[in-house]
Scaffold this motif. Structure first.
Motif, PDB file in Angstrom:
ATOM      1  N   LEU A 109       3.125  90.256  14.025  1.00  0.00           N
ATOM      2  CA  LEU A 109       2.185  89.233  13.968  1.00  0.00           C
ATOM      3  C   LEU A 109       2.583  87.980  14.422  1.00  0.00           C
ATOM      4  N   ILE A 110       3.788  87.592  13.613  1.00  0.00           N
ATOM      5  CA  ILE A 110       4.486  86.395  13.947  1.00  0.00           C
ATOM      6  C   ILE A 110       5.350  86.099  14.933  1.00  0.00           C
ATOM      7  N   LEU A 111       6.097  87.201  15.300  1.00  0.00           N
ATOM      8  CA  LEU A 111       6.970  87.036  16.310  1.00  0.00           C
ATOM      9  C   LEU A 111       6.385  87.138  17.661  1.00  0.00           C
ATOM     10  N   ALA A 116       9.241  89.651   4.643  1.00  0.00           N
ATOM     11  CA  ALA A 116       9.033  89.886   5.999  1.00  0.00           C
ATOM     12  C   ALA A 116       8.531  88.660   6.788  1.00  0.00           C
ATOM     13  N   ALA A 117       7.534  87.902   6.086  1.00  0.00           N
ATOM     14  CA  ALA A 117       6.750  86.974   6.864  1.00  0.00           C
ATOM     15  C   ALA A 117       7.753  85.594   6.945  1.00  0.00           C
ATOM     16  N   ALA A 118       8.569  85.472   5.776  1.00  0.00           N
ATOM     17  CA  ALA A 118       9.562  84.397   5.914  1.00  0.00           C
ATOM     18  C   ALA A 118      10.577  84.761   6.736  1.00  0.00           C
ATOM     19  N   VAL A 119      10.997  85.820   7.042  1.00  0.00           N
ATOM     20  CA  VAL A 119      12.128  86.005   7.815  1.00  0.00           C
ATOM     21  C   VAL A 119      11.629  86.071   9.371  1.00  0.00           C
ATOM     22  N   SER A 120      10.464  86.385   9.622  1.00  0.00           N
ATOM     23  CA  SER A 120       9.813  86.251  10.945  1.00  0.00           C
ATOM     24  C   SER A 120       9.628  84.932  11.267  1.00  0.00           C
ATOM     25  N   VAL A 121       9.020  84.079  10.327  1.00  0.00           N
ATOM     26  CA  VAL A 121       9.140  82.661  10.566  1.00  0.00           C
ATOM     27  C   VAL A 121      10.446  81.969  11.012  1.00  0.00           C
ATOM     28  N   LEU A 122      11.305  82.452  10.390  1.00  0.00           N
ATOM     29  CA  LEU A 122      12.734  81.918  10.511  1.00  0.00           C
ATOM     30  C   LEU A 122      13.214  82.309  11.932  1.00  0.00           C
ATOM     31  N   TRP A 123      13.089  83.483  11.896  1.00  0.00           N
ATOM     32  CA  TRP A 123      13.714  83.769  13.394  1.00  0.00           C
ATOM     33  C   TRP A 123      12.608  83.261  14.606  1.00  0.00           C
ATOM     34  N   ARG A 124      11.537  83.108  14.595  1.00  0.00           N
ATOM     35  CA  ARG A 124      10.666  82.689  15.394  1.00  0.00           C
ATOM     36  C   ARG A 124      11.003  81.312  15.573  1.00  0.00           C
ATOM     37  N   ALA A 125      11.443  80.500  14.732  1.00  0.00           N
ATOM     38  CA  ALA A 125      11.871  78.877  15.036  1.00  0.00           C
ATOM     39  C   ALA A 125      13.289  79.060  15.675  1.00  0.00           C
ATOM     40  N   VAL A 126      14.299  80.114  15.223  1.00  0.00           N
ATOM     41  CA  VAL A 126      15.564  79.885  15.759  1.00  0.00           C
ATOM     42  C   VAL A 126      15.501  80.488  17.140  1.00  0.00           C
ATOM     43  N   LEU A 166      12.885  84.931  25.097  1.00  0.00           N
ATOM     44  CA  LEU A 166      12.887  86.341  24.787  1.00  0.00           C
ATOM     45  C   LEU A 166      11.910  86.829  24.564  1.00  0.00           C
ATOM     46  N   PHE A 167      10.635  86.164  24.454  1.00  0.00           N
ATOM     47  CA  PHE A 167       9.340  86.889  23.967  1.00  0.00           C
ATOM     48  C   PHE A 167       8.331  86.953  25.346  1.00  0.00           C
ATOM     49  N   GLY A 168       9.129  86.687  26.645  1.00  0.00           N
ATOM     50  CA  GLY A 168       8.276  86.706  27.737  1.00  0.00           C
ATOM     51  C   GLY A 168       8.365  88.055  28.462  1.00  0.00           C
ATOM     52  N   PHE A 192      16.226  93.635  16.444  1.00  0.00           N
ATOM     53  CA  PHE A 192      17.332  92.846  15.702  1.00  0.00           C
ATOM     54  C   PHE A 192      16.542  92.186  14.373  1.00  0.00           C
ATOM     55  N   VAL A 193      15.579  91.622  14.420  1.00  0.00           N
ATOM     56  CA  VAL A 193      15.092  91.114  13.306  1.00  0.00           C
ATOM     57  C   VAL A 193      14.886  91.914  12.091  1.00  0.00           C
ATOM     58  N   SER A 194      14.269  93.139  12.341  1.00  0.00           N
ATOM     59  CA  SER A 194      14.136  94.149  11.387  1.00  0.00           C
ATOM     60  C   SER A 194      15.430  94.648  10.839  1.00  0.00           C
ATOM     61  N   ALA A 195      16.477  94.773  11.572  1.00  0.00           N
ATOM     62  CA  ALA A 195      17.748  95.253  11.260  1.00  0.00           C
ATOM     63  C   ALA A 195      18.326  94.069  10.122  1.00  0.00           C
ATOM     64  N   TRP A 196      18.197  92.954  10.699  1.00  0.00           N
ATOM     65  CA  TRP A 196      18.643  92.001   9.902  1.00  0.00           C
ATOM     66  C   TRP A 196      18.357  91.837   8.588  1.00  0.00           C
TER      67      TRP A 196
END
Length: 295
Positions: free
Chosen positions: A230-232, A116-126, A146-148, A159-163
């Motif tokens: 935490l990451i996103l 989950a951490a790797a996925v979160s870092v990936l989508w945070r960068a994207v 999108l985080f504002g 979306f990230v959890s579903a992905w």
């Protein structure tokens, strides 16, 4: 081996003893200790001292905590609403014999290999508002951050959890769909039922138990989501995505208030248990099992 009334020998409890000891040491014992700490004050250094129900009173008077609990339930409900239909459709499709199905399924299940951490870092960068896709596609994402705002930030979390986790539940439905007797579909075809009617009148009823299992897993996973937030979003903007698990982390490792953090943990266990029991109750699984046992 222990003989039963039917003459079938069943393994004795000794076979389950190692697993029972492991579960007791690493699941039940920590849960009991956390429950005890929920009635005490402890900063992690000095000796804990009993405070009764003070932690619980403080918790329910805390507007951030009440908001975080509501957000946890909201994210869990949205996760179930998004992932369940996708998982069922993809699982039924993956259980078929279409051309290139195995290759496409293998590609689709890749997110399960990532943490989950790797996925979160990936989508945070994207989705980074300065260097990610939104910065170069303002026609689609507007200002690009999108985080504002709370709505878009919650949408990103869902979306990230579903992905990441939809493939897991797809596997559950894939196995269940393959276990459906083929004779039911053959009889339906003889009666003139098309694929859509077969899906709603044969496949979905046969997936009932799998839906219960999948939903309970989603509920528990949704209420205990932590690293993704935490990451996103880090609970932002402000406290708009501060869910209970993340708030528990803040209380424990930023404020060093382990008593209140333990109270949040116990509350999450209670909420997850109640929701899971409601899901089982509403599904009628317990009544169905009682009927089958009476036959």
């Amino acid at each position: 081996m222990t003989p039963t009334a039917t003459g079938v020998n069943r393994p004795s409890f000794a076979w389950a003893a190692p697993a029972a000891v492991f579960f007791g040491l690493f699941a039940l014992l920590p849960l009991v200790l956390v429950a005890v700490l929920s009635f005490a004050h402890w900063d992690g250094l000095s000796a804990p001292h009993f405070t009764g129900l003070d932690n619980w009173r403080t918790l329910f008077d805390d507007p951030v905590m009440l908001k975080s609990l509501w957000l946890s339930v909201l994210l869990t409900a949205l996760g179930v609403a998004v992932q369940t239909p996708l998982s069922i459709l993809l699982g039924v499709w993956a259980a078929g014999h279409q051309r290139n199905r195995a290759v496409l399924s293998a590609i689709y299940f890749i997110p399960l290999l990532l943490s989950a951490a790797a996925v979160s870092v990936l989508w945070r960068a994207v989705l980074d508002p300065n260097f990610g896709v939104p910065a170069h596609a303002t026609w689609l994402f507007g200002e690009g951050n999108l985080f504002g705002e709370q709505g878009s930030a919650i949408g990103v979390l869902v979306f990230v959890s579903a992905w990441q986790f939809t493939p897991l539940h797809t596997l559950i439905y894939q196995g269940a769909a393959r276990a459906v007797p083929r004779v039911l579909y053959q009889a339906a075809q003889i009666d003139g039922a098309g694929r859509v009617r077969q899906f709603f009148h044969i496949t979905l009823p046969q997936l009932r138990n799998s839906v219960i299992t999948s939903t309970i897993l989603m509920v528990v996973g949704g209420l205990t989501t932590f690293d993704t937030v935490l990451i996103l979003t880090q609970g932002g903007p402000g406290t708009d995505t501060t869910i209970s698990a993340y708030y528990m982390y803040q209380k424990a490792f930023k404020n060093f208030d382990y008593g209140t953090a333990s109270t949040i943990g116990v509350l999450l266990v209670l909420v997850a248990t109640v929701i899971s029991l409601i899901v089982v109750r509403l599904s009628g699984y317990d009544r169905m099992r009682s009927t089958m046992e009476g036959l």
